[in-house]
Design an enzyme around this catalytic site. Structure first.
Site, mmCIF file in Angstrom:
data_model
loop_
_atom_site.group_PDB
_atom_site.id
_atom_site.type_symbol
_atom_site.label_atom_id
_atom_site.label_comp_id
_atom_site.label_asym_id
_atom_site.label_seq_id
_atom_site.Cartn_x
_atom_site.Cartn_y
_atom_site.Cartn_z
ATOM 1 N N HIS A 108 -48.476 -11.145 -27.168
ATOM 2 C CA HIS A 108 -49.417 -10.995 -28.303
ATOM 3 C C HIS A 108 -49.288 -11.965 -29.391
ATOM 4 O O HIS A 108 -48.196 -11.857 -29.903
ATOM 5 C CB HIS A 108 -49.454 -9.401 -28.898
ATOM 6 C CG HIS A 108 -50.632 -9.173 -29.807
ATOM 7 N ND1 HIS A 108 -50.878 -9.481 -31.164
ATOM 8 C CD2 HIS A 108 -51.782 -8.415 -29.575
ATOM 9 C CE1 HIS A 108 -52.105 -9.314 -31.552
ATOM 10 N NE2 HIS A 108 -52.570 -8.541 -30.485
ATOM 11 N N LYS A 143 -66.166 -10.975 -31.508
ATOM 12 C CA LYS A 143 -66.247 -12.414 -32.257
ATOM 13 C C LYS A 143 -67.735 -13.205 -31.895
ATOM 14 O O LYS A 143 -68.265 -13.594 -32.672
ATOM 15 C CB LYS A 143 -65.305 -13.288 -31.737
ATOM 16 C CG LYS A 143 -65.225 -14.638 -32.348
ATOM 17 C CD LYS A 143 -63.727 -15.292 -32.199
ATOM 18 C CE LYS A 143 -63.720 -15.801 -30.568
ATOM 19 N NZ LYS A 143 -64.659 -17.070 -30.401
#
Length: 928
Positions: free
Chosen positions: A157, A590
Site C-alpha cells: 500500500h 475517483k
C-alpha cells in the site's frame, strides 16, 4: 502534557466503562511528556504543552482567539527550530491513543465474556443464533460451508506510513498495557511495568519515524509475513477450532470437520499493475520467503509438541499406525525408546527440516536428529500429524489431541508449504501489447491493435484452440513482453514446486472487454498453464477487475459474452464451474464520486448474479476495498451484509490495505475478532435475506438511480469540468510531497503527468484526508438530494424509509456520517491558502464548503439526527479526543508546505512535512 494527556475530556462525556481508557491514555501521555522534557528540554516541553492547551480550548469552544493563540505558539516554535519535535510529539500522542483504544476494545470484550453477556453482531455465536431463529437447518449450513471461501487479501500500500520498527515498539507498549489489565499486580510490579513503558516510549522517541529510502517489494513481502507471525499462524487455526466446537455444541449429531474455507491471500510480490519492480525473480523470492515462514512455524510447533507429549507406551496404549511412524524416525535415542509420540515427532521434524532445505534452501533453526526424506506435499505432513491425533483419541487422550496438535494440523491444511496464495495482477493494456507482439512475431497477425473487439475475440479463440505456441526462445522480444512472459513461466515452475494453491489467480486491471480475458488465456497457454483440447485444463483463475464507472456498467454484458464462448465454458469446468469477478471501489470513486461508485458496484453485483445464474456458473466476488470510505472502506460486517441478495453465495474475497492491516491484524486478539467478523458476515449474507422488503427492489433502486445520476453530475462538474481544479488540488493538498515520501514500492501515478485521470486512487484519497476535507467520501451527495427533493417535493419520507429498511443505503450514509465528522473546514481553508491564484482559491473552496454544508444537512435530515455521529457516541468521542492533537499537526503541515514550496532547502522542513503526514494518518486511522 504530563498532567492532562490525550483524553482530556469532561466527565459529562465519559462513562464508567471509559474510566480505564482515560487512565491508560493519561498514563501514556504523562510518560511521553516526561520523555520529551528529558530528551528535548523544558523549553520544548512547555511549547508543546502551550500548543496542546490552546488546541483543547479551541476544540471545545471554537473560540477564534484560541485558534489564533495556537497558531502564534506554533509559529514561535517553528522560528525557534523546534518544529520537528512538536510534530513528533503530537504524532506519538495519536499513535499511543490508538494503542490505548485498541486495548480498551479488548478489555470490554473480555468484560462482557466474563459477565456471560451474549455475543454481539459479528461473532459466529451470534450468527448461529440468527440462523437458528429463521430456521436455517444444519444441512443447509453444512452445504454452504462445503463450498464457502472467505479470504482477506493483504496488499502492499503506497500510503502505509508506518515502519515495522515503530510498529514493533507500539506492540510492546500494547503488551505492557495488557499485562497491567490481565494480571493482579503488586505495587512493585506496577512500578516495574511503568518503568518498562517508559523504556519503550523512550526508545520510540529515539527511533526514526521515517524511512530513508523507498521500500523495495521484498521489504513489503516481509512486512506482510510479519502479520502471520503476530496473528494469523495462531489465530486462524484457533478460529477454525472455535467454530467447529460451536457447531458441535449446536448440532451434536453431525460431523463438523470444516473444509479450509477461510484463507489469507496476498498481492505482495505478484501485483505488477503500475509497479515495474515486481519481476519474475521477485515473485520467486516472495514465495520462498513465505514458504520459509510457514515451515519455520511448523518446526517450532513440532518442537513444542515434543515437550508436551512425553507419553510412555508402558503407561498408555498406542495405535499401530503411530508405532510405524515412530519406527521410521531416525531418532534412536535410548532415552526415548518407550516414548513413541516423541520419536514420531522427531521423525516428522527431520522430514520437515529436509523439506525446508529442499524447497527453500533454508536450514531449520534446530538441527534434526538425523537424515530423512523431504515431504513431497503438505498433505503428507498433515497425514503424519493426524496419525498422532488419531492415536491419542483412540486411547483415551483426546484432550491432548485438541490443543496445539489440533491447531497445527489445521494450520498445515490452511497454509500448506506456500503460506498464502499470491495473486498475479497486471493492467490489460500490458497484456494487450504483449499478445500483439507475440502474434506479430509469430506471423499470426501483423497489427492486432487495429482489430475491433469481435475480430480480436475470433482471433484469440482460434489461437486458444490450437496447441501451437506463439513464443519462441530464439526470437528477441521487447523488454516489456519478455518481462510478462517470464512472470508466467516462473508461475508455472513455482506451482510445480509449492503446489497448485500457491498461485491460483491472475487478475486483469482495467478490464473493459472479453478480449482482455482471452489475452490472458493465451499467455497462460504459452506458459503451459492452459492445456488445450476437447477438455481444456486451466491452472489459474482468470479474473476481470472492473474499475471505472463505465466498466462497471458494462460488466454484466462483458461476462455474459464471455460465458457464451464454448471454449471458455469448457475451461471453467476444469475450475469447478466457478468464475471470480473483482470490483474496484477506488478508481470508480475517483471517476464518479462516492455515492455513484457504491451504487454502480451494487448494480453490477445484481446484474452479474443474474448472468451467472443463467449460465449455471458459481460467482465469487472479490471486493477491491481500501481503508478509507473514499475507496470503499468502512466496517466490514455492515459492508458484507449490505451486499445485494445472491451476490455473496458463501464466497467473498476482500482486499485489506494500508494502515488498516496493522489496525485489524497487528494484535492477535483483535485479529481473531476481525477474522471472525468476516466469516460471520459471509454466512449471514448468504443464508439470511437482508433485503427482505419488497420495496427495495420495486422502488428504491429507481430512486437511488436518479440520486446517483445527480451526484455524479455534481462530482464530475467539480473534479473534471471546473477550470483550474487540477491546479487547485495539487496546490491545496500535500500530494506532491506524498509522491516523494518513502512509503511504498509503487509510484503514486500510473504515468508521469499531473492529470487526475493518471493519478492512482490511493494517493488521491490520502491527499484529501491529509488536508481534512475527505472530499472523495462525500462530495455530490448534498447537491443530489437537494435537486431530487425539488423534483419530488414530498419525497423526504421516502428517503427516510430507504435509510430505515435498506442495508445498502444505510451503510452508505453511515460511512458518510463518519467521514463528515472527521472533516474540518477551518483547517481545510488553511490548506486552500496554499493556492497562489486567489480567484481560483476562493471560487473552488467556496464551492466545496457550500457542498459540505448541503451534504451534512441532507444526511441529518434523512437519518433524523441533530448532529454528526449522534448514533455512534463512542466514535464521536474518539474523534473529539483526537482533534486537539491532529489540529496542531495540520497547522504545522501547512506552514511547512508553504516554506518548502517557497524554495526553503532545509532538510528539516521536508522531514517535518513527512512526519506530519505520518501523524495525521495515525489520527484518522483509515485515511488511505
Amino acid at each position: 502534557m504530563s498532567s492532562v494527556p490525550l483524553t482530556d475530556v469532561s466527565e459529562s462525556h465519559a462513562s464508567v466503562d471509559d474510566a480505564a481508557l482515560r487512565e491508560d491514555i493519561r498514563l501514556l501521555g504523562r510518560l511521553l511528556g516526561d520523555t520529551v522534557r528529558e530528551r528535548e528540554g523544558e523549553e520544548v516541553f512547555q511549547l508543546i504543552e502551550q500548543v496542546r492547551q490552546r488546541a483543547i480550548r479551541f476544540t471545545r469552544s471554537q473560540d477564534p482567539t484560541a485558534a489564533a493563540e495556537m497558531e502564534a505558539a506554533l509559529a514561535g516554535g517553528l522560528s525557534r527550530d523546534h518544529g520537528n519535535a512538536v510534530v513528533r510529539a503530537f504524532s506519538y500522542f495519536l499513535h499511543l491513543a490508538n494503542i490505548a483504544e485498541d486495548q480498551h476494545h479488548i478489555r470490554n470484550s473480555r468484560s462482557q465474556a466474563r459477565r456471560g453477556a451474549a455475543a454481539g453482531p459479528g461473532s459466529l455465536s451470534h450468527t448461529l443464533d440468527r440462523l437458528a431463529q429463521v430456521g436455517v437447518t444444519a444441512a443447509a449450513l453444512d452445504k454452504t460451508l462445503q463450498v464457502a471461501q472467505v479470504s482477506p487479501v493483504l496488499t502492499a500500500h503506497p500510503t502505509e506510513v508506518q515502519r515495522k520498527s515503530i510498529l514493533g515498539l507500539q506492540q510492546k507498549v500494547a503488551a505492557l498495557l495488557e499485562q497491567r489489565d490481565r494480571v493482579a499486580l503488586t505495587p512493585d510490579e506496577l512500578l516495574a511495568t511503568e518503568d518498562a513503558l517508559k523504556d519503550a516510549i523512550l526508545t520510540l522517541w529515539q527511533t526514526r519515524m521515517l524511512r530513508p529510502e523507498r521500500l523495495k517489494v521484498i521489504d513489503e513481502v516481509g512486512n506482510g509475513i510479519s502479520y502471520y507471525r503476530e496473528t494469523f499462524f495462531t489465530e486462524l487455526p484457533r478460529l477454525y477450532c472455535q467454530f467447529e466446537d460451536l457447531l458441535h455444541a449446536r448440532h451434536p449429531g453431525r460431523d463438523w470437520a470444516l473444509p479450509p474455507f477461510f484463507r489469507i491471500g496476498a498481492w505482495i510480490g505478484g501485483d505488477r499493475d503500475g509497479n515495474p519492480f515486481v519481476t519474475a525473480s521477485v515473485l520467486a523470492e516472495a514465495m520462498r520467503l513465505q514458504s520459509t515462514a510457514a515451515l519455520d512455524f511448523y518446526l517450532d510447533e513440532l518442537h513444542e509438541l515434543g515437550g508436551e507429549l512425553p507419553l510412555s507406551q508402558l503407561l498408555v496404549e498406542v495405535a499401530p499406525e503411530l508405532r510405524l511412524l515412530a519406527a521410521r524416525s531416525p531418532d534412536d535415542s535410548p532415552h526415548r525408546a518407550d516414548e513413541p509420540y516423541r520419536r514420531a515427532l522427531t521423525g516428522v521434524y527431520a522430514r520437515l527440516a529436509a523439506t525446508s532445505q529442499h524447497l527453500d534452501q533454508h536450514a531449520a533453526l534446530r538441527e534434526a536428529v538425523g537424515v530423512a526424506e523431504p515431504y513431497a506435499a503438505s498433505s503428507e505432513l498433515r497425514a503424519d500429524l493426524q496419525v498422532l491425533a488419531d492415536s491419542l483419541t483412540a486411547n483415551g487422550s483426546q484432550r491432548l489431541a485438541r490443543g496445539r496438535l489440533r491447531r497445527l494440523i489445521r494450520a498445515v491444511q490452511v497454509f500448506g508449504f506456500h503460506l498464502a496464495p499470491i495473486d498475479l495482477r497486471q493492467n490489460s493494456d500490458v497484456h494487450e501489447r504483449t499478445v500483439a507482439e507475440l502474434l506479430d512475431k509469430a506471423g499470426a497477425c501483423a497489427d492486432y491493435g487495429a482489430l475491433d473487439e469481435p475480430a480480436r475475440i475470433a482471433l484469440l479463440v482460434a489461437e486458444l484452440a490450437t496447441p501451437r505456441p506463439l513464443h519462441s526462445p530464439w526470437i528477441a522480444y521487447s523488454e516489456e513482453a519478455q518481462g510478462e512472459l517470464e512472470i508466467f513461466f516462473a508461475a508455472r515452475k513455482l506451482k510445480e514446486r509449492y503446489g497448485d494453491a500457491s498461485l491460483p489467480n491472475c487478475i486483469i486491471s482495467k478490464t473493459d472487454g472479453v478480449s482482455d480475458l482471452l489475452e490472458v488465456a493465451v499467455l497462460l497457454k504459452e506458459a503451459g498453464l492452459l492445456v488445450t483440447g476437447e477438455r481444456p485444463q486451466l491452472a489459474m483463475n482468470i479474473i476481470p477487475l472492473f474499475e471505472t464507472i463505465g466498466d462497471l456498467r458494462c460488466s454484466g454484458d462483458t461476462m455474459a459474452a464471455l460465458l457464451a464462448i464454448p471454449f471458455w465454458r469448457a475451461m471453467l469446468r476444469s475450475r469447478g464451474d466457478e468464475q471470480e469477478v473483482m470490483l474496484g471501489y477506488s478508481d470508480s470513486n475517483k471517476d464518479g464520486g462516492f455515492l455513484t461508485s457504491g451504487w454502480e458496484v451494487y448494480k453490477a453485483e445484481v446484474v452479474l448474479a443474474r448472468v451467472f445464474s443463467r449460465h449455471g456458473v458459481r460467482m465469487r466476488l472479490f471486493h477491491g476495498r481500501g481503508g478509507s470510505v473514499g475507496r470503499g472502506g468502512g466496517p466490514s460486517y455492515q459492508a458484507i451484509l449490505a451486499q445485494p441478495a445472491g451476490a455473496v453465495s458463501g464466497q467473498i474475497r476482500i482486499t485489506e490495505q494500508g494502515e488498516v492491516i496493522a489496525a485489524k491484524y497487528g494484535k492477535p486478539e483483535v485479529g481473531r475478532r476481525n477474522l471472525e467478523t468476516l466469516a460471520a458476515a459471509t454466512l449471514e449474507a448468504t443464508l439470511l435475506d437482508n433485503e427482505g422488503h419488497i420495496e427495495i427492489a420495486e422502488g428504491f433502486h429507481a430512486e437511488l438511480e436518479r440520486i446517483s445520476e445527480l451526484a455524479f453530475q455534481a462530482y464530475r462538474g467539480l473534479v473534471y469540468e471546473t477550470p483550474g481544479f487540477t491546479q487547485y488540488f495539487w496546490a491545496s493538498t500535500p500530494i506532491s510531497e506524498i509522491a516523494h515520501l518513502n512509503i511504498g514500492s509503487r509510484p503514486a501515478s500510473r504515468k508521469p503527468s499531473e492529470r487526475i485521470e493518471d493519478l492512482r486512487a490511493i494517493p488521491w484519497v490520502f491527499s484529501w484526508a491529509q488536508c481534512r476535507l475527505m472530499l472523495p467520501g462525500w462530495y455530490g451527495f448534498g447537491s443530489a438530494i437537494e435537486q431530487w427533493l425539488k423534483e419530488n417535493p414530498q419525497g423526504l419520507p421516502r428517503l427516510q424509509r430507504m435509510h430505515a429498511v435498506w442495508p445498502f443505503f444505510r451503510s452508505q450514509l453511515s460511512n458518510m456520517d463518519m467521514i463528515l465528522a472527521k472533516t474540518d473546514l477551518a483547517i481545510a481553508s488553511r490548506y486552500a491558502e496554499l493556492v497562489p491564484d486567489a480567484e481560483l482559491r476562493a471560487r473552488i473552496f467556496d464551492t466545496i464548503q457550500t457542498e459540505w454544508r448541503r451534504t451534512r444537512d441532507a444526511l441529518l435530515t434523512i437519518n433524523g439526527e441533530t448532529e454528526l455521529l449522534a448514533g455512534n457516541p463512542g466514535l464521536a468521542q474518539a474523534v473529539r479526543n483526537r482533534l486537539p492533537y491532529m489540529n496542531p499537526l495540520n497547522h504545522l503541515q501547512v506552514e511547512l508546505l508553504r516554506r518548502h514550496r517557497q524554495g526553503e532547502t532545509d532538510e528539516r522542513v521536508r522531514r517535518g512535512i513527512h512526519l506530519s503526514i505520518n501523524g495525521v494518518a495515525a489520527g484518522l486511522r483509515n485515511s488511505g
